[in-house]
Design a protein around this motif. Structure first.
Motif, PDB file in Angstrom:
ATOM      1  N   PHE A 213       0.855  -1.175   0.000  1.00 22.77           N
ATOM      2  CA  PHE A 213       0.000   0.000   0.000  1.00 22.77           C
ATOM      3  C   PHE A 213       0.898   1.233   0.000  1.00 22.77           C
ATOM      4  O   PHE A 213       1.784   1.359   0.852  1.00 22.77           O
ATOM      5  N   ALA A 214       0.672   2.143  -0.941  1.00 25.94           N
ATOM      6  CA  ALA A 214       1.427   3.396  -0.983  1.00 25.94           C
ATOM      7  C   ALA A 214       0.448   4.544  -1.175  1.00 25.94           C
ATOM      8  O   ALA A 214      -0.375   4.520  -2.097  1.00 25.94           O
ATOM      9  N   SER A 215       0.529   5.534  -0.298  1.00 27.36           N
ATOM     10  CA  SER A 215      -0.404   6.653  -0.363  1.00 27.36           C
ATOM     11  C   SER A 215       0.299   7.942   0.025  1.00 27.36           C
ATOM     12  O   SER A 215       1.062   7.971   0.983  1.00 27.36           O
ATOM     13  N   ARG A 216       0.028   8.992  -0.728  1.00 28.78           N
ATOM     14  CA  ARG A 216       0.455  10.324  -0.302  1.00 28.78           C
ATOM     15  C   ARG A 216      -0.770  11.232  -0.143  1.00 28.78           C
ATOM     16  O   ARG A 216      -0.703  12.426  -0.351  1.00 28.78           O
ATOM     17  N   VAL A 217      -1.882  10.599   0.247  1.00 33.03           N
ATOM     18  CA  VAL A 217      -3.100  11.344   0.557  1.00 33.03           C
ATOM     19  C   VAL A 217      -3.573  11.016   1.973  1.00 33.03           C
ATOM     20  O   VAL A 217      -4.726  11.203   2.323  1.00 33.03           O
ATOM     21  N   THR A 218      -2.656  10.497   2.779  1.00 33.98           N
ATOM     22  CA  THR A 218      -2.986  10.025   4.124  1.00 33.98           C
ATOM     23  C   THR A 218      -2.302  10.921   5.154  1.00 33.98           C
ATOM     24  O   THR A 218      -1.085  11.058   5.145  1.00 33.98           O
ATOM     25  N   GLU A 219      -3.081  11.524   6.036  1.00 32.00           N
ATOM     26  CA  GLU A 219      -2.496  12.478   6.982  1.00 32.00           C
ATOM     27  C   GLU A 219      -1.573  11.814   7.993  1.00 32.00           C
ATOM     28  O   GLU A 219      -0.616  12.413   8.458  1.00 32.00           O
ATOM     29  N   GLN A 220      -1.840  10.558   8.354  1.00 32.19           N
ATOM     30  CA  GLN A 220      -0.957   9.851   9.279  1.00 32.19           C
ATOM     31  C   GLN A 220       0.213   9.248   8.514  1.00 32.19           C
ATOM     32  O   GLN A 220       0.024   8.604   7.486  1.00 32.19           O
ATOM     33  N   LYS A 221       1.408   9.468   9.011  1.00 32.79           N
ATOM     34  CA  LYS A 221       2.595   8.880   8.377  1.00 32.79           C
ATOM     35  C   LYS A 221       2.824   7.482   8.946  1.00 32.79           C
ATOM     36  O   LYS A 221       2.952   7.301  10.158  1.00 32.79           O
ATOM     37  N   ILE A 222       2.873   6.496   8.058  1.00 34.56           N
ATOM     38  CA  ILE A 222       3.027   5.097   8.469  1.00 34.56           C
ATOM     39  C   ILE A 222       4.100   4.436   7.619  1.00 34.56           C
ATOM     40  O   ILE A 222       4.141   4.620   6.397  1.00 34.56           O
TER      41      ILE A 222
END
Length: 338
Positions: A213-222
């Protein structure tokens, strides 16, 4: 021991971090920096007590090695020029924007015998190195990688595949020890015209399955890896530096005086992780390879393999007729670049 003379090309936020670490490394002389913005080069050079250079050629003439932290589209041109000048290079990830560029860097490195290291920094994360040790005696069935970030802090000169997922493509290949036999990606743009959110399923030759899973629309950094095996389930938190192992067992305890049995269905282990800065470990390894001439742990060939896989994924995504790939563009969060 002779000092290794090092320079930094590109002194944005990442390049400045390189300067901070290199200045403190033993056996290293931070000779200078080069940036297309001379004002920024002067500012960073003054902060780290080194010299600003007016050109790449001028810096290359004074150093043994260089770290490249410029925008991704410039990586190949800069790396190739430095390699031809006999300068060892560490290239921040992604190594290049295409397989053709990555192949050119790898071939130049091999032909000239010049060490090239790619900045897949997670390979030097103490959580990841401990996870690899644990997996020496455990064969994974499935792996899940999650790499999520806010859009405002992402690298917007590349899509989420090259910006974030490329890290976990490299880690998956390294952990499994093979490239995937089949891949099935899904993705969509959200805040830009490029893919901002992606999910990837990979099947490997021996049967292992990996989901990324890769996202740069997620406010939490994981930054996390989860491993499912017959013997255990493992959670590795790369960001908060922790590993938890859940082992499956059903021992039975009998009380000789009473007909009572107690069942324990499993136990949990928390693994202690040594404190170490991944960037310092990565740069120290690069310096050691420059001094010894050894091939880096994350070589140009490793960088090429990650780019080859990323390009396969991007070809499938951008050539897909799926309507989700052409949505109405959503306004980026306040403070984010368009």
């Amino acid at each position: 021991m002779k000092n290794i003379r090092l320079g930094v090309v590109g002194v944005g936020s990442m390049g400045e971090r390189h300067c901070r670490v290199l200045q403190a490394l033993r056996g290293v002389e931070l000779v200078g920096v080069y940036d297309q913005c001379m004002e920024r080069a002067l500012e960073v050079a003054a902060r780290y007590e080194t010299a600003p250079f007016p050109s790449l050629e001028a810096l290359a003439a004074e150093v043994d090695a260089v770290t490249i932290a410029t925008p991704t589209p410039t990586h190949a041109e800069i790396a190739l020029e430095l390699i031809e000048r006999g300068v060892a290079v560490l290239i921040e990830k992604p190594m290049a924007t295409s397989v053709m560029e990555a192949m050119a860097i790898w071939e130049a490195s091999r032909r000239r015998g010049i060490p090239v290291q790619v900045g897949h920094i997670e390979r030097f994360n103490p959580v990841y190195t401990e996870l690899k040790t644990i997996l020496e005696s455990i064969r994974p069935i499935g792996l899940t990688f999650r790499r999520l970030s806010p859009y405002a802090v992402s690298n917007q000169d590349a899509d989420v595949i090259l910006d974030l997922m490329v890290h976990d493509l490299d880690l998956a290949i390294d952990l499994i020890g093979a490239s995937p036999a089949r891949i099935r990606p899904i993705g969509r743009p959200v805040f830009s015209d490029a893919i901002d959110y992606a999910i990837l399923m990979m099947e490997f030759p021996r049967g292992e399955v990996a989901t990324l899973f890769a996202s740069r629309v997620t406010e939490q950094k994981i930054r996390a890896i989860e491993v499912t095996a017959v013997e255990a389930y493992i959670e590795a938190d790369l960001l908060n530096k922790g590993i938890t192992i859940y082992r499956y067992t059903i021992p039975t305890f009998t009380n000789d005086r009473q007909p009572v049995k107690y069942r324990q269905e499993g136990w949990m282990e928390r693994i202690g992780i040594p404190m170490a800065e991944p960037l310092a470990m990565e740069l120290q390894h690069f310096v050691d390879c420059v001094r010894s001439g050894k091939t880096p742990i994350v070589s140009a060939l490793d960088g090429l393999r990650a780019i080859q896989l990323a390009e396969r994924i991007r070809l499938l995504l951008y050539n897909s007729p799926t309507p989700a790939l052409q949505p109405d563009r959503i306004a980026a969060p306040v403070g984010a670049s368009p």
